[in-house]
Design an enzyme around this catalytic site. Structure first.
Site, PDB file in Angstrom:
ATOM      1  CD  GLU A  49      -0.001  -5.767   5.634  1.00 30.96           C
ATOM      2  OE1 GLU A  49      -0.501  -5.624   4.520  1.00 30.96           O
ATOM      3  OE2 GLU A  49       0.616  -6.808   5.978  1.00 30.96           O
ATOM      4  CD  GLU A  62      -4.047  -7.451   2.262  1.00 29.05           C
ATOM      5  OE1 GLU A  62      -4.834  -7.731   3.181  1.00 29.05           O
ATOM      6  OE2 GLU A  62      -3.627  -6.287   2.046  1.00 29.05           O
ATOM      7  N   GLY A 114      -0.447  -5.114   0.615  1.00 27.93           N
ATOM      8  CA  GLY A 114      -1.540  -5.066  -0.343  1.00 27.93           C
ATOM      9  C   GLY A 114      -1.200  -5.705  -1.671  1.00 27.93           C
ATOM     10  CB  ALA A 145      -0.919   0.006   1.222  1.00 28.49           C
TER      11      ALA A 145
END
Length: 257
Positions: free
Chosen positions: A131, A111, A108, A62
């Site tokens: 994270e 993901e 991300g 991210a």
């Protein structure tokens, strides 16, 4: 589009993420993924989607800088829920989606890759959910998808240590279908995409629909709970310290508050 480009050849739409230097998944990138699915869903010339990253990475995660513009837990929960919805659409899409992962797929980025139907990786790639290293948790269903692929114990280890695994290990643990030397990765991914593109689109769509029945009901409860927890964690003092430390390129000092 600003961050995604694609070409179509022999039924395969090759989609490239291009947001240097790390192809970070800013909100704009995620929205463009949704726009891409809108564009190809009813395009009969597209039978398979092949995702790859430009430059050194598939996607390193991210865009942490964006988090500094959000202040409330509700906003963070909404951000997570929106991302989950688009990634769920990707996972349930009527056409096969293949991720060709080189460099790194972290946070991300992983993901996103886990939302694809098939993952091919470079042997030297790094895959992980780091994270917790920032005092955060995954928010785009990473806590729910990772155990489906690598099992509970390995998922717990990866989440709690924040340590990535290599592409070679990802294939051994079931997180990736195959691992190849980086210089062979894209050619192998194309071969697979073209092979699938020759199959009956009707049969392929039906097969993908049937695969969705393996999801347990608890998965949908889990992603909702993850979005809520994502918002709660993000407004903690530890999360603020983790984000600040990341941006300042130093080690965070967490106090459990």
């Amino acid at each position: 589009m600003e961050f995604l480009t694609w070409t179509i050849e022999d039924g395969v739409a090759t989609v490239t993420f291009n947001r240097p230097p790390a192809n970070a998944l800013a909100r704009g990138v995620i929205l463009e993924i949704n726009e891409l699915l809108d564009a190809v869903e009813n395009d009969e010339s597209v039978r398979v989607i092949l995702l790859k990253g430009e430059g050194r990475f598939f996607s390193a995660g991210a865009d942490i800088k964006e988090f500094t513009s959000i202040s409330t837990g509700a906003e963070f929960s909404e951000l997570a829920a929106n991302g989950q919805s688009i990634f769920e659409r990707l996972e349930t899409f009527s056409k096969p989606v293949i991720a060709a992962i080189h460099g790194a797929a972290l946070g991300g980025g992983l993901e996103l890759a886990m939302s694809c139907h098939i993952r091919l990786v470079a042997e030297n790639a790094k895959l992980g959910l780091p994270e917790l290293q920032l005092g955060l948790i995954p928010g785009f269903a990473g806590t729910q998808r990772l155990p489906r692929y690598v099992g509970f114990a390995k998922a717990a280890e990866m989440l709690l240590t924040s340590e990535p695994i290599s592409g070679k290990d990802a294939a051994q643990f079931g997180l990736a279908n195959h691992a190849y030397p980086e210089e062979e990765l894209f050619d192998r991914a194309q071969e697979l995409a073209y092979k699938i593109a020759k199959k009956s689109p009707i049969a392929v769509k039906a097969a993908l629909e049937m695969l969705q029945y393996v999801k347990p009901a608890s998965y949908y409860e889990g992603v909702k709970a993850e979005a809520n927890a994502f918002g709660t964690v993000f407004v903690s003092e530890d999360a603020k310290e983790g984000i600040t430390a990341f941006l300042e390129k130093r080690n965070p000092v967490f106090k459990g508050k």
